[in-house]
Design an enzyme around this catalytic site. Structure first.
Site, PDB file in Angstrom:
ATOM      1  N   GLY A 189      18.219  17.474   5.425  1.00  0.00           N
ATOM      2  CA  GLY A 189      18.258  16.964   6.794  1.00  0.00           C
ATOM      3  C   GLY A 189      17.461  15.690   7.006  1.00  0.00           C
ATOM      4  N   SER A 190      18.104  14.634   7.524  1.00  0.00           N
ATOM      5  CA  SER A 190      17.411  13.351   7.617  1.00  0.00           C
ATOM      6  C   SER A 190      18.283  12.303   8.291  1.00  0.00           C
ATOM      7  CB  SER A 190      17.036  12.873   6.216  1.00  0.00           C
ATOM      8  OG  SER A 190      18.158  12.985   5.361  1.00  0.00           O
TER       9      SER A 190
END
Length: 230
Positions: A189-190
């Site tokens: 996640g990013s």
């Protein structure tokens, strides 16, 4: 088609595979119910496949790329297109284009342009959700600037999200890099922020899904013949 795994995931997946095998071997020895054992085997197998797909590294080829174009460095959805004052390197107004990656997206980071790395800096930080406007300045992040002969200096920033636990950055100052080549990885996640000059033409829209190494984010506006400035 054979699933290509990014090098950042190989050690993790090997360790996870060993742990899952051990769990299922123990369960086979001590669980009397075949239904329970079958359920455990199915759950661990599906979990392993899902985690494996997170570390996938598909080949990407842009169709007829031009030296005047800046490409997306990641897969995901465009969540920001705005003029901002870039505070770390340029200290001047720039156009920010941000792409959010969900856990289901490919998380390989690719160089958005070719050129020479002039700046590469890691910053520890918080774990805000990656789509938050404050995440670009407060979250764990890595900033890289590449000097391209045609485009000038292009900055991109890897930003960790709430689920991310490690940013990997391969860019080193003085290194010659190629557009689309692996520049790093962000685990779980990013987002990726790309900063281009204000006079560049933006080629994507908010909410648009993009592909790293293939989708053009922005490009230099080419002047028409006979309309050059005097």
């Amino acid at each position: 088609m054979r699933l290509k795994i990014h090098k950042e995931g190989k050690k993790i997946l090997l360790t996870l595979f060993a742990v899952m095998v051990l769990i299922n071997v123990i369960a086979f020895q001590y669980v009397d119910s075949q239904v329970v054992f079958g359920l455990l085997l199915g759950v661990t197998s599906v979990a392993y496949v899902l985690i494996s797909t997170f570390f996938r590294n598909p080949r990407r080829y842009a169709v007829q790329p031009k030296d005047t174009q800046v490409f997306s460095g990641v897969d995901g959805k465009v969540v920001v297109i705005e003029a901002v004052t870039e505070p770390e390197y340029f200290h001047a107004p720039m156009r920010q284009i941000s792409v959010f990656m969900s856990p289901a997206n490919v998380h390989v980071t690719r160089y958005p342009v070719s050129g020479v790395v002039e700046y590469s800096q890691y910053h520890p930080g918080k774990k805000r959700v990656a789509w938050s406007p404050k995440s670009s300045l407060e979250n764990e992040r890595t900033t890289v600037v590449i000097r391209n002969a045609t485009l000038g200096r292009i900055l991109y920033r890897q930003v960790a999200g709430a689920m991310a636990r490690r940013i990997v950055n391969y860019a080193t100052v003085g290194q010659h890099v190629g557009r689309g080549a692996d520049s790093g990885f962000i685990k779980f996640g990013s987002r990726l922020d790309v900063f281009v000059p204000l006079d560049f033409k933006v080629c994507v829209s908010l909410g648009e899904k993009v592909r790293g190494g293939e989708t053009v984010l922005a490009e230099i506006v080419e002047k028409e013949e006979g309309k050059e400035e005097e």
